[in-house]
Design a protein around this motif. Structure first.
Motif, PDB file in Angstrom:
ATOM      1  N   GLU A 230      38.606  67.788   7.450  1.00 13.66           N
ATOM      2  CA  GLU A 230      38.296  66.637   6.591  1.00 13.66           C
ATOM      3  C   GLU A 230      39.444  66.340   5.630  1.00 13.66           C
ATOM      4  O   GLU A 230      39.886  65.222   5.486  1.00 13.66           O
ATOM      5  N   CYS A 231      39.913  67.381   4.939  1.00 11.97           N
ATOM      6  CA  CYS A 231      40.921  67.168   3.896  1.00 11.97           C
ATOM      7  C   CYS A 231      42.285  67.655   4.348  1.00 11.97           C
ATOM      8  O   CYS A 231      43.226  67.657   3.566  1.00 11.97           O
ATOM      9  N   LYS A 232      42.385  68.090   5.595  1.00 10.05           N
ATOM     10  CA  LYS A 232      43.639  68.598   6.162  1.00 10.05           C
ATOM     11  C   LYS A 232      44.205  69.763   5.342  1.00 10.05           C
ATOM     12  O   LYS A 232      45.411  69.891   5.169  1.00 10.05           O
ATOM     13  N   GLY A 233      43.301  70.507   4.772  1.00  8.94           N
ATOM     14  CA  GLY A 233      43.731  71.694   4.038  1.00  8.94           C
ATOM     15  C   GLY A 233      44.035  71.454   2.580  1.00  8.94           C
ATOM     16  O   GLY A 233      44.294  72.397   1.840  1.00  8.94           O
ATOM     17  N   ALA A 234      43.968  70.211   2.146  1.00  8.59           N
ATOM     18  CA  ALA A 234      44.302  69.916   0.745  1.00  8.59           C
ATOM     19  C   ALA A 234      43.210  70.399  -0.205  1.00  8.59           C
ATOM     20  O   ALA A 234      43.464  70.677  -1.374  1.00  8.59           O
ATOM     21  N   GLY A 235      41.993  70.487   0.291  1.00  4.04           N
ATOM     22  CA  GLY A 235      40.889  70.914  -0.568  1.00  4.04           C
ATOM     23  C   GLY A 235      40.329  69.777  -1.399  1.00  4.04           C
ATOM     24  O   GLY A 235      39.354  69.935  -2.101  1.00  4.04           O
ATOM     25  N   GLN A 236      40.967  68.625  -1.299  1.00 13.29           N
ATOM     26  CA  GLN A 236      40.507  67.490  -2.097  1.00 13.29           C
ATOM     27  C   GLN A 236      40.421  66.251  -1.228  1.00 13.29           C
ATOM     28  O   GLN A 236      41.177  66.100  -0.267  1.00 13.29           O
ATOM     29  N   VAL A 237      39.488  65.400  -1.573  1.00 15.16           N
ATOM     30  CA  VAL A 237      39.420  64.103  -0.918  1.00 15.16           C
ATOM     31  C   VAL A 237      39.336  63.048  -2.005  1.00 15.16           C
ATOM     32  O   VAL A 237      39.074  63.354  -3.168  1.00 15.16           O
ATOM     33  N   THR A 238      39.551  61.823  -1.602  1.00 18.76           N
ATOM     34  CA  THR A 238      39.549  60.739  -2.576  1.00 18.76           C
ATOM     35  C   THR A 238      38.198  60.054  -2.575  1.00 18.76           C
ATOM     36  O   THR A 238      37.655  59.741  -1.517  1.00 18.76           O
ATOM     37  N   GLN A 239      37.678  59.864  -3.757  1.00 17.09           N
ATOM     38  CA  GLN A 239      36.431  59.119  -3.882  1.00 17.09           C
ATOM     39  C   GLN A 239      36.677  57.905  -4.750  1.00 17.09           C
ATOM     40  O   GLN A 239      37.552  57.917  -5.606  1.00 17.09           O
ATOM     41  N   THR A 240      35.886  56.882  -4.523  1.00 13.37           N
ATOM     42  CA  THR A 240      36.072  55.662  -5.287  1.00 13.37           C
ATOM     43  C   THR A 240      34.817  55.384  -6.085  1.00 13.37           C
ATOM     44  O   THR A 240      33.715  55.614  -5.619  1.00 13.37           O
ATOM     45  N   SER A 241      35.038  54.920  -7.289  1.00 15.13           N
ATOM     46  CA  SER A 241      33.926  54.499  -8.111  1.00 15.13           C
ATOM     47  C   SER A 241      34.298  53.146  -8.672  1.00 15.13           C
ATOM     48  O   SER A 241      35.204  53.041  -9.485  1.00 15.13           O
ATOM     49  N   GLY A 242      33.638  52.133  -8.172  1.00 16.87           N
ATOM     50  CA  GLY A 242      34.021  50.804  -8.619  1.00 16.87           C
ATOM     51  C   GLY A 242      35.467  50.561  -8.247  1.00 16.87           C
ATOM     52  O   GLY A 242      35.837  50.670  -7.084  1.00 16.87           O
ATOM     53  N   ARG A 243      36.308  50.351  -9.220  1.00 18.69           N
ATOM     54  CA  ARG A 243      37.712  50.099  -8.952  1.00 18.69           C
ATOM     55  C   ARG A 243      38.567  51.328  -9.184  1.00 18.69           C
ATOM     56  O   ARG A 243      39.784  51.280  -9.099  1.00 18.69           O
ATOM     57  N   MET A 244      37.946  52.430  -9.525  1.00 20.86           N
ATOM     58  CA  MET A 244      38.735  53.636  -9.803  1.00 20.86           C
ATOM     59  C   MET A 244      38.619  54.614  -8.649  1.00 20.86           C
ATOM     60  O   MET A 244      37.635  54.635  -7.936  1.00 20.86           O
ATOM     61  N   LYS A 245      39.652  55.388  -8.503  1.00 22.56           N
ATOM     62  CA  LYS A 245      39.651  56.392  -7.440  1.00 22.56           C
ATOM     63  C   LYS A 245      39.918  57.764  -8.036  1.00 22.56           C
ATOM     64  O   LYS A 245      40.708  57.892  -8.968  1.00 22.56           O
ATOM     65  N   PHE A 246      39.260  58.749  -7.491  1.00 24.61           N
ATOM     66  CA  PHE A 246      39.430  60.106  -7.987  1.00 24.61           C
ATOM     67  C   PHE A 246      39.663  61.055  -6.830  1.00 24.61           C
ATOM     68  O   PHE A 246      39.177  60.820  -5.738  1.00 24.61           O
TER      69      PHE A 246
END
Ligand SMILES: [Zn+2]
Ligand SMILES: [Zn+2]
Length: 427
Positions: A230-246
């Motif tokens: 899923e994350c290709k080993g990065a351990g993190q994925v990007t999530q979006t909330s409204g216009r912001m991304k985390f």
């Protein structure tokens, strides 16, 4: 003035479309129900009922996908059928109970100007929720809060609530499901003997309970070497909330970056059933029905949550002579009519052995005499003991010889009395 471009962990808003599927909380409720954004309440209701009939678990027993779908449409309906929730959802792009309408309105207004928030100080409390921790270090959302205040809404804390609502709230789908869960309490009834309850005891019990799975150490997962797809080993994925991304920890690998499989021993629960020997101390003076709490000895929590408590309910046995009422001991003692009439010093049993009891002259059958502090030592109050209550039962002599009968007749002549005299006026 564009005081600040979103940077670092917050990616630019142009990329927001690609990662929409990764957002557990920011769901397209309109799409889920297959309706337009302008749908009326009646249209929402109809769409939901149609889908609910199709995906209801009763119609699809054992079908996990249908169950998920049903949860999804229920969630969408829950938000969209409530005008207040729907408004917040329309403004913010997701819904959480933690968002108040004024903040949502301010957010919608501020969201039109993506430059409105500035990188700067920390956001230390952002991850205080018990959901997935995420890294906001290096960002200051105080400007967003300021926007809220400028429009009469509450301050920055509401924005923190928005963020904890995204990741820690019930909308958090799969990610939130893995959060720590407190173990349940256990209750066991234990029979102890009369003397065990009075003198105290050590009981060796076998307690069946849920314990932390030793195969996965309670995580419910087994990690294997390699790279999470899923994350290709990065351990993190990007999530979006409204216009912001985390960037948030990858829900598939839990942020480890390695592939995880559900533990085959506990099937992902993190706990297994097992029976353990347990020694429980019963205090002297423990009463029948008393509950003993053993903190943390209940069922293990899931996914690292704290264990529940164990309650032992003591059932105290009976005794052929002594009867216990709380900390008092009751006993019925036979005395002869002569002892009762003339008075006597008699020996009576107590829970400590024999003791002397003075029966006053003229004692009647059923009369109760108290032996102070000859009862049960209190289990709860140090140095306090109950009493022993002795109920007198007069035994009438069985006379067979003529001489004894003559003496009793003589006694009756000397003491003419009518024991029933007091009854008649009351009848
Ligand atoms: Zn396991
Ligand atoms: Zn991953």
């Amino acid at each position: 003035m564009r005081a600040s471009e979103p940077a670092g962990e917050i990616l630019s808003e142009e990329q927001s479309d690609e990662s929409k599927e990764l957002m557990p909380a920011t769901k397209d409720y309109y799409g889920i129900l297959g309706i337009k954004k302008t749908a009326s309440g009646e249209e929402i209701r109809k769409a939901f009922r149609k889908l609910a009939r199709k995906y209801h678990p009763d119609v699809n027993p054992g079908d996990k996908k249908a169950e998920e779908k049903f949860k999804e449409i229920s969630e969408a309906n829950d938000v969209l059928s409530d005008p207040k929730k729907r408004k917040i959802y329309d403004q913010v792009g997701f819904y959480s109970d933690n968002i108040d309408p004024a903040t949502a309105a301010a957010y919608a207004a501020g969201g039109g100007r993506p430059g409105g928030y500035a990188p700067g100080g920390g956001f230390g409390e952002g991850s205080r929720g018990q959901g997935v921790p995420f890294d906001f270090s290096g960002f200051d959302f105080s400007d967003l809060g300021g926007a809220g205040q400028a429009r009469g809404g509450p301050g920055g804390s509401s924005f923190r609530d928005i963020f904890s609502g995204i990741f820690g709230g019930r909308g958090g789908a799969g990610v939130a499901d893995e959060g720590p869960e407190e173990g349940s309490d256990l209750e066991y009834q234990v029979n102890v003997g009369f003397w065990q309850a009075i003198r105290g005891a050590e009981l060796r019990l076998n307690i069946a309970r849920q314990d932390v799975c030793s195969n996965c150490h309670g995580t419910g997962y087994l990690e294997s070497p390699g790279v999470c797809p899923e994350c290709k080993g990065a351990g993190q994925v990007t999530q979006t909330s409204g216009r912001m991304k985390f960037n948030v920890p990858c829900p598939r690998c839990g942020g480890t970056g390695h592939p995880r499989t559900v533990c085959n021993v506990c099937r992902g629960e993190g706990v297994v059933n097992r029976t353990d020997p347990l020694t429980v101390r019963i205090k002297p003076g423990t009463r029948d029905g008393q509950r003993i709490r053993l903190a943390g000895k209940g069922n293990a929590g899931a996914h690292g949550g704290p264990p529940g408590d164990l309650y032992i309910i003591v059932r105290a046995g009976e005794h052929p002579v002594f009867r216990r009422e709380g900390d008092d001991i009751h006993i019925t003692v036979p005395v002869t009519s002569t002892e009762a009439a003339l008075g006597a010093k008699i020996e009576v049993p107590t829970i400590d052995g024999r003791t002397q009891l003075k029966v006053p002259p003229g004692t009647q059958s059923g009369q109760r005499l108290r032996l102070r502090e000859k009862g049960v030592p209190s289990a709860t109050k140090d140095g306090v003991r109950g009493d022993q209550i002795v109920e007198i039962k007069i035994i009438v002599p069985k006379v067979h010889d003529e001489r004894s009968k003559e003496i009793l007749r003589e006694l009756a002549r000397l003491n003419p009395e009518d024991p029933r005299a007091e009854i008649w006026p009351k009848v």
